[in-house]
Design a protein around this motif. Structure first.
Motif, PDB file in Angstrom:
ATOM      1  N   UNK A 239     -59.260 -47.802 -65.352  1.00 37.20           N
ATOM      2  CA  UNK A 239     -59.683 -48.982 -66.116  1.00 37.20           C
ATOM      3  C   UNK A 239     -58.531 -49.713 -66.787  1.00 37.20           C
ATOM      4  N   UNK A 240     -57.363 -49.071 -66.834  1.00 41.45           N
ATOM      5  CA  UNK A 240     -56.186 -49.702 -67.454  1.00 41.45           C
ATOM      6  C   UNK A 240     -54.986 -49.534 -66.512  1.00 41.45           C
ATOM      7  N   UNK A 241     -55.058 -50.104 -65.292  1.00 36.77           N
ATOM      8  CA  UNK A 241     -54.048 -49.780 -64.283  1.00 36.77           C
ATOM      9  C   UNK A 241     -52.610 -50.117 -64.659  1.00 36.77           C
ATOM     10  N   UNK A 264     -53.648 -46.499 -74.371  1.00 40.57           N
ATOM     11  CA  UNK A 264     -54.815 -47.163 -73.767  1.00 40.57           C
ATOM     12  C   UNK A 264     -55.530 -46.249 -72.769  1.00 40.57           C
ATOM     13  N   UNK A 265     -54.859 -45.170 -72.357  1.00 39.39           N
ATOM     14  CA  UNK A 265     -55.481 -44.232 -71.404  1.00 39.39           C
ATOM     15  C   UNK A 265     -56.754 -43.662 -72.017  1.00 39.39           C
ATOM     16  N   UNK A 266     -57.849 -43.719 -71.253  1.00 41.35           N
ATOM     17  CA  UNK A 266     -59.144 -43.262 -71.774  1.00 41.35           C
ATOM     18  C   UNK A 266     -59.398 -41.776 -71.491  1.00 41.35           C
ATOM     19  N   UNK A 270     -60.241 -40.212 -63.777  1.00 41.07           N
ATOM     20  CA  UNK A 270     -60.501 -40.744 -62.430  1.00 41.07           C
ATOM     21  C   UNK A 270     -59.236 -40.684 -61.564  1.00 41.07           C
ATOM     22  N   UNK A 271     -58.074 -40.878 -62.175  1.00 38.13           N
ATOM     23  CA  UNK A 271     -56.826 -40.775 -61.407  1.00 38.13           C
ATOM     24  C   UNK A 271     -56.631 -39.342 -60.907  1.00 38.13           C
ATOM     25  N   UNK A 272     -56.996 -38.374 -61.765  1.00 36.16           N
ATOM     26  CA  UNK A 272     -56.849 -36.962 -61.380  1.00 36.16           C
ATOM     27  C   UNK A 272     -57.772 -36.658 -60.207  1.00 36.16           C
ATOM     28  N   UNK A 273     -59.011 -37.131 -60.315  1.00 34.79           N
ATOM     29  CA  UNK A 273     -59.997 -36.873 -59.260  1.00 34.79           C
ATOM     30  C   UNK A 273     -59.612 -37.505 -57.930  1.00 34.79           C
ATOM     31  N   UNK A 305     -51.900 -53.548 -58.533  1.00 32.08           N
ATOM     32  CA  UNK A 305     -52.673 -54.550 -57.807  1.00 32.08           C
ATOM     33  C   UNK A 305     -53.902 -53.926 -57.194  1.00 32.08           C
ATOM     34  N   UNK A 306     -54.746 -54.720 -56.686  1.00 25.62           N
ATOM     35  CA  UNK A 306     -55.971 -54.214 -56.116  1.00 25.62           C
ATOM     36  C   UNK A 306     -55.742 -53.771 -54.688  1.00 25.62           C
ATOM     37  N   UNK A 307     -56.583 -52.850 -54.229  1.00 26.96           N
ATOM     38  CA  UNK A 307     -56.498 -52.415 -52.847  1.00 26.96           C
ATOM     39  C   UNK A 307     -56.920 -53.566 -51.943  1.00 26.96           C
ATOM     40  N   UNK A 308     -56.350 -53.566 -50.745  1.00 26.48           N
ATOM     41  CA  UNK A 308     -56.689 -54.638 -49.816  1.00 26.48           C
ATOM     42  C   UNK A 308     -57.970 -54.308 -49.077  1.00 26.48           C
ATOM     43  N   UNK A 309     -58.714 -55.310 -48.736  1.00 30.48           N
ATOM     44  CA  UNK A 309     -59.856 -55.112 -47.849  1.00 30.48           C
ATOM     45  C   UNK A 309     -59.325 -54.819 -46.461  1.00 30.48           C
ATOM     46  N   UNK A 310     -59.954 -53.886 -45.763  1.00 30.30           N
ATOM     47  CA  UNK A 310     -59.527 -53.606 -44.391  1.00 30.30           C
ATOM     48  C   UNK A 310     -59.806 -54.815 -43.529  1.00 30.30           C
TER      49      UNK A 310
END
Ligand code: SF4
Ligand code: SF4
Length: 311
Positions: A239-241, A264-266, A270-273, A305-310
């Motif tokens: 949530x805070x990339x 800011x890390x909550x 999710x990064x660990x998972x 940045x966001x992941x690209x759409x395939x």
């Protein structure tokens, strides 16, 4: 190479199995539901583990807990007629979150988090990439505005519209039309207007808890960051990339410690998972040193940045 968004999380599933790939998410949902349940079983079943609400409560009818943001608003409003137990309650909550990370409140306690996580998921599924430009600093201005409002009105004015309080009350006593309106508003704001819009840009409570959590001992560390293959999946789910690069290759090249140091890390995990390379792990404050040979390494890095759409 960045993972196509349709394949987000698949490598983690293959490498770690379902529980390994969703462990912290599952634990968070259990804790969030348990907290609500503990508030409910008092009035319903007479078992008083938590009495009150998120703004102010008693643990086992013995330990007071008072929401620091509410307390600050009380001070700003000139409500100085509080009891010693109120001060003790604030101290208990501040000490707890100062130790484990203030914004752990966001990921593990706040009921709004479920709404914003759901919105982020829907946003990814729909492939919505555009975001309105809202400064993440807005939340700190909101924090100041809430206090000014309290000072001018002599009331806890922000609490009348605070989504956290509204949703929490709704879950315990029943969600009225106002509650559903808040739920829908935040959900749509996060889906349509800005990615992680409410929690990472606007919410003054999140801002407050980030300030409280600055000295926290519990951190997300990156002990295996040299294994990072730049798939960017952690950037997509965090949530805070913007807090990630100093802990990953960019930080490695600069000799920065292998830890997400931002308050800011909550601690959502999710990064660990989602990391199939086990780059991330929860841990306590590191020594703050990069591993030998990490600093100055000429490794390729990626920008946030966001992941690209395939295609
Ligand atoms: S930022 Fe605000 S609404 Fe979001 S999880 Fe934190 S306290 Fe709750
Ligand atoms: S760095 Fe990891 S634990 Fe911290 S907010 Fe981002 S995804 Fe969550």
């Amino acid at each position: 190479m960045a993972t196509p968004i349709e394949q987000l999380g698949r490598d983690a599933l293959a490498a770690k199995g379902f529980f390994g790939a969703y462990k912290w998410l599952i634990l968070r949902r259990i804790v969030q539901a348990a907290i609500i349940a503990l508030f409910i079983i008092g009035p319903v079943g007479g078992v008083w583990v938590l009495k009150g609400n998120l703004a102010g409560s008693w643990l086992f009818e013995t330990v007071p807990m008072v929401e620091p943001f509410v307390f600050l608003q009380m001070l700003a409003a000139g409500m100085f007629g509080f009891l010693t137990t109120t001060l003790l309650g604030v101290a208990v909550v501040v000490a707890f979150y100062a130790l484990i990370g203030g914004r752990a409140y966001c990921a593990w306690v706040c009921p709004v988090n479920v709404i914003t996580d759901a919105a982020a998921w829907v946003r990814r599924r729909l492939g919505i990439a555009q975001s309105a430009k809202i400064s993440p600093q807005t939340r700190f201005w909101m924090l100041g505005a809430a206090l000014v409002l309290a000072a001018l009105s002599g009331q806890l004015a922000y609490e009348l519209v605070n989504p956290v309080s509204i949703v929490h009350r709704g879950l315990i006593y029943g969600m009225g039309a106002a509650g559903w309106l808040v739920v829908a508003g935040i959900f749509l704001f996060d889906v349509v207007v800005t990615k992680h819009g409410w929690c990472s840009h606007v919410c003054p409570m999140g801002a407050m808890y980030s300030l409280i959590g600055a000295p926290a001992l519990v951190k997300v560390r990156t002990p295996n960051r040299e294994q990072c293959d730049d798939c960017m999946e952690c950037f997509e789910v965090c949530p805070e990339p913007k807090i990630l690069p100093p802990a990953l290759r960019q930080g490695m090249r600069q000799g920065l410690p292998a830890v997400v140091s931002s308050s800011l890390c909550t601690r959502c995990g999710r990064c660990v998972d989602i990391c199939s390379k086990d780059v991330f792990a929860f841990g306590f404050l590191t020594t703050g040193k990069a591993k030998p040979g990490e600093a100055g390494e000429n490794a390729p890095g990626k920008k946030d940045g966001e992941l690209k759409k395939a295609s």
